[in-house]
Motif scaffolding. Structure first.
Motif, mmCIF file in Angstrom:
data_model
loop_
_atom_site.group_PDB
_atom_site.id
_atom_site.type_symbol
_atom_site.label_atom_id
_atom_site.label_comp_id
_atom_site.label_asym_id
_atom_site.label_seq_id
_atom_site.Cartn_x
_atom_site.Cartn_y
_atom_site.Cartn_z
ATOM 1 N N LEU A 162 -3.212 -2.098 -8.578
ATOM 2 C CA LEU A 162 -3.860 -0.998 -7.869
ATOM 3 C C LEU A 162 -2.931 -0.332 -6.856
ATOM 4 N N PRO A 163 -3.137 0.953 -6.601
ATOM 5 C CA PRO A 163 -2.402 1.592 -5.502
ATOM 6 C C PRO A 163 -2.725 0.881 -4.193
ATOM 7 N N CYS A 164 -1.695 0.589 -3.420
ATOM 8 C CA CYS A 164 -1.889 -0.254 -2.254
ATOM 9 C C CYS A 164 -0.846 0.056 -1.186
ATOM 10 N N LEU A 165 -1.278 -0.008 0.070
ATOM 11 C CA LEU A 165 -0.355 0.076 1.190
ATOM 12 C C LEU A 165 -0.379 -1.264 1.904
ATOM 13 N N THR A 166 0.765 -1.948 1.977
ATOM 14 C CA THR A 166 0.833 -3.263 2.608
ATOM 15 C C THR A 166 1.598 -3.147 3.916
ATOM 16 N N ILE A 167 1.059 -3.771 4.954
ATOM 17 C CA ILE A 167 1.613 -3.637 6.299
ATOM 18 C C ILE A 167 2.049 -5.010 6.812
ATOM 19 N N TYR A 168 3.345 -5.160 7.072
ATOM 20 C CA TYR A 168 3.919 -6.442 7.488
ATOM 21 C C TYR A 168 4.439 -6.373 8.924
ATOM 22 N N ILE A 176 -13.911 -16.023 -1.665
ATOM 23 C CA ILE A 176 -12.798 -15.162 -2.054
ATOM 24 C C ILE A 176 -13.006 -14.607 -3.461
ATOM 25 N N LEU A 177 -13.815 -15.280 -4.274
ATOM 26 C CA LEU A 177 -14.077 -14.819 -5.639
ATOM 27 C C LEU A 177 -14.834 -13.494 -5.640
ATOM 28 N N ASP A 178 -15.726 -13.306 -4.671
ATOM 29 C CA ASP A 178 -16.405 -12.013 -4.534
ATOM 30 C C ASP A 178 -15.408 -10.929 -4.128
ATOM 31 N N VAL A 179 -14.480 -11.284 -3.253
ATOM 32 C CA VAL A 179 -13.476 -10.326 -2.782
ATOM 33 C C VAL A 179 -12.581 -9.885 -3.946
ATOM 34 N N ILE A 180 -12.203 -10.821 -4.786
ATOM 35 C CA ILE A 180 -11.382 -10.498 -5.957
ATOM 36 C C ILE A 180 -12.101 -9.490 -6.844
ATOM 37 N N ALA A 181 -13.381 -9.739 -7.096
ATOM 38 C CA ALA A 181 -14.169 -8.839 -7.948
ATOM 39 C C ALA A 181 -14.309 -7.466 -7.313
ATOM 40 N N LEU A 182 -14.443 -7.423 -5.996
ATOM 41 C CA LEU A 182 -14.555 -6.147 -5.285
ATOM 42 C C LEU A 182 -13.253 -5.360 -5.384
ATOM 43 N N ILE A 183 -12.139 -6.034 -5.152
ATOM 44 C CA ILE A 183 -10.832 -5.366 -5.187
ATOM 45 C C ILE A 183 -10.579 -4.726 -6.546
ATOM 46 N N LYS A 184 -10.968 -5.393 -7.599
ATOM 47 C CA LYS A 184 -10.722 -4.845 -8.940
ATOM 48 C C LYS A 184 -11.390 -3.485 -9.132
ATOM 49 N N GLU A 185 -12.499 -3.251 -8.445
ATOM 50 C CA GLU A 185 -13.239 -2.002 -8.606
ATOM 51 C C GLU A 185 -12.795 -0.921 -7.633
ATOM 52 N N ALA A 186 -11.901 -1.252 -6.710
ATOM 53 C CA ALA A 186 -11.476 -0.295 -5.683
ATOM 54 C C ALA A 186 -10.501 0.741 -6.243
ATOM 55 N N SER A 187 -10.407 1.880 -5.556
ATOM 56 C CA SER A 187 -9.449 2.923 -5.926
ATOM 57 C C SER A 187 -8.127 2.757 -5.188
ATOM 58 N N TYR A 188 -8.216 2.170 -3.985
ATOM 59 C CA TYR A 188 -7.037 2.075 -3.126
ATOM 60 C C TYR A 188 -7.267 0.949 -2.131
ATOM 61 N N VAL A 189 -6.180 0.251 -1.743
ATOM 62 C CA VAL A 189 -6.291 -0.880 -0.822
ATOM 63 C C VAL A 189 -5.240 -0.736 0.279
ATOM 64 N N VAL A 190 -5.675 -0.936 1.518
ATOM 65 C CA VAL A 190 -4.752 -1.023 2.651
ATOM 66 C C VAL A 190 -4.916 -2.416 3.241
ATOM 67 N N ILE A 204 -4.592 -10.861 0.011
ATOM 68 C CA ILE A 204 -5.116 -9.622 -0.565
ATOM 69 C C ILE A 204 -3.998 -8.817 -1.233
ATOM 70 N N VAL A 205 -2.786 -8.914 -0.701
ATOM 71 C CA VAL A 205 -1.630 -8.242 -1.316
ATOM 72 C C VAL A 205 -1.458 -8.703 -2.762
ATOM 73 N N HIS A 206 -1.537 -10.002 -2.976
ATOM 74 C CA HIS A 206 -1.299 -10.569 -4.302
ATOM 75 C C HIS A 206 -2.468 -10.301 -5.251
ATOM 76 N N ILE A 207 -3.681 -10.335 -4.720
ATOM 77 C CA ILE A 207 -4.858 -10.028 -5.535
ATOM 78 C C ILE A 207 -4.789 -8.584 -6.025
ATOM 79 N N THR A 208 -4.442 -7.680 -5.130
ATOM 80 C CA THR A 208 -4.310 -6.270 -5.499
ATOM 81 C C THR A 208 -3.216 -6.082 -6.536
ATOM 82 N N SER A 209 -2.131 -6.833 -6.385
ATOM 83 C CA SER A 209 -1.019 -6.753 -7.337
ATOM 84 C C SER A 209 -1.444 -7.174 -8.734
#
Length: 224
Positions: A130-136, A101-115, A121-126
């Motif tokens: 980052l701009p994010c669309l969360t689907i529940y 998950i540590l690699d995923v965290i580092a990847l998310i930080k470099e992203a422009s947008y997350v769905v 992943i919702v909390h990591i993006t928060s």
């Protein structure tokens, strides 16, 4: 947490999350970006901790179609458990192979947008704002399903309602003029702690069973 800060008379405090990224993880992400010659990228996380939270094949394809139209200069990158990622059509986007998950965290930080669906992943993006669309997805009591969570809610709905109400900070609700309709998910209570996130709640036991027309309309109204 709100009650603790009120008790020690702290009125204004930072509610944002914080995450540390090690140099090894940063290096791994930089190598991934360089390998695939990525300038900007969007992350899609279609898998949650339970089957009810996972997107269908059609939903994944639809998201990719829309994102490619809206962000044509972005690469699509899928993240998730490796045993689930292998089933995604490679034509939809890159599949990120993470060591942890540590690699995923580092990847998310470099992203422009997350769905993402409802998962960590919702909390990591928060944490990175980052701009994010969360689907529940949230079960409804009259829906016919074999979902064990819904079955238990039907059987113990009054107990469940009372238990949930006891966990809700009523002074916070009153101060912010919020209403609670338990036992259903309430987007102003469960929403991401991120001013740049938008949230969609489908009242269906399984995300994959949401009507295609409803899914597409709701996504189009929120995605940017």
């Amino acid at each position: 947490l709100n009650k603790i800060y009120d008790y020690i008379n702290i009125q204004n405090y930072d509610k944002s999350y914080d995450l540390y990224i090690a140099e090894d993880n940063k290096k791994y992400i930089n190598e991934f970006i360089t390998k695939y010659n990525i300038a900007k990228f969007v992350i899609i996380n279609p898998f949650g901790g339970a089957k009810k939270r996972e997107l269908s094949q059609w939903q994944m394809e639809y998201l990719v179609e829309i994102l490619k139209k809206i962000k044509p200069d972005h690469t699509i990158v899928f993240i998730g458990e490796q045993n689930k990622l292998k089933n995604i059509d490679p034509n939809l986007g890159l599949k990120f192979q993470s060591n942890s998950i540590l690699d995923v965290i580092a990847l998310i930080k470099e992203a422009s947008y997350v769905v993402t669906v409802d998962t960590s992943i919702v909390h990591i993006t928060s944490a990175f704002g980052l701009p994010c669309l969360t689907i529940y997805s949230e079960s409804i009591l009259f829906e016919k399903t074999d979902d064990i969570n819904l079955t238990m809610r039907k059987k113990w709905k009054e107990y469940y309602r009372n238990a949930c109400n006891n966990l809700v900070d009523k002074s916070y609700l009153k101060k912010n003029n919020l209403l609670v309709e338990l036992p259903y998910c309430y987007d102003q209570l469960w929403s991401p702690n991120n001013p740049n996130a938008k949230q969609i709640v489908f009242y269906k036991s399984f995300l994959s069973k949401v009507d295609n027309e409803e899914f597409s309309q709701r996504i189009l109204s929120c995605i940017k």
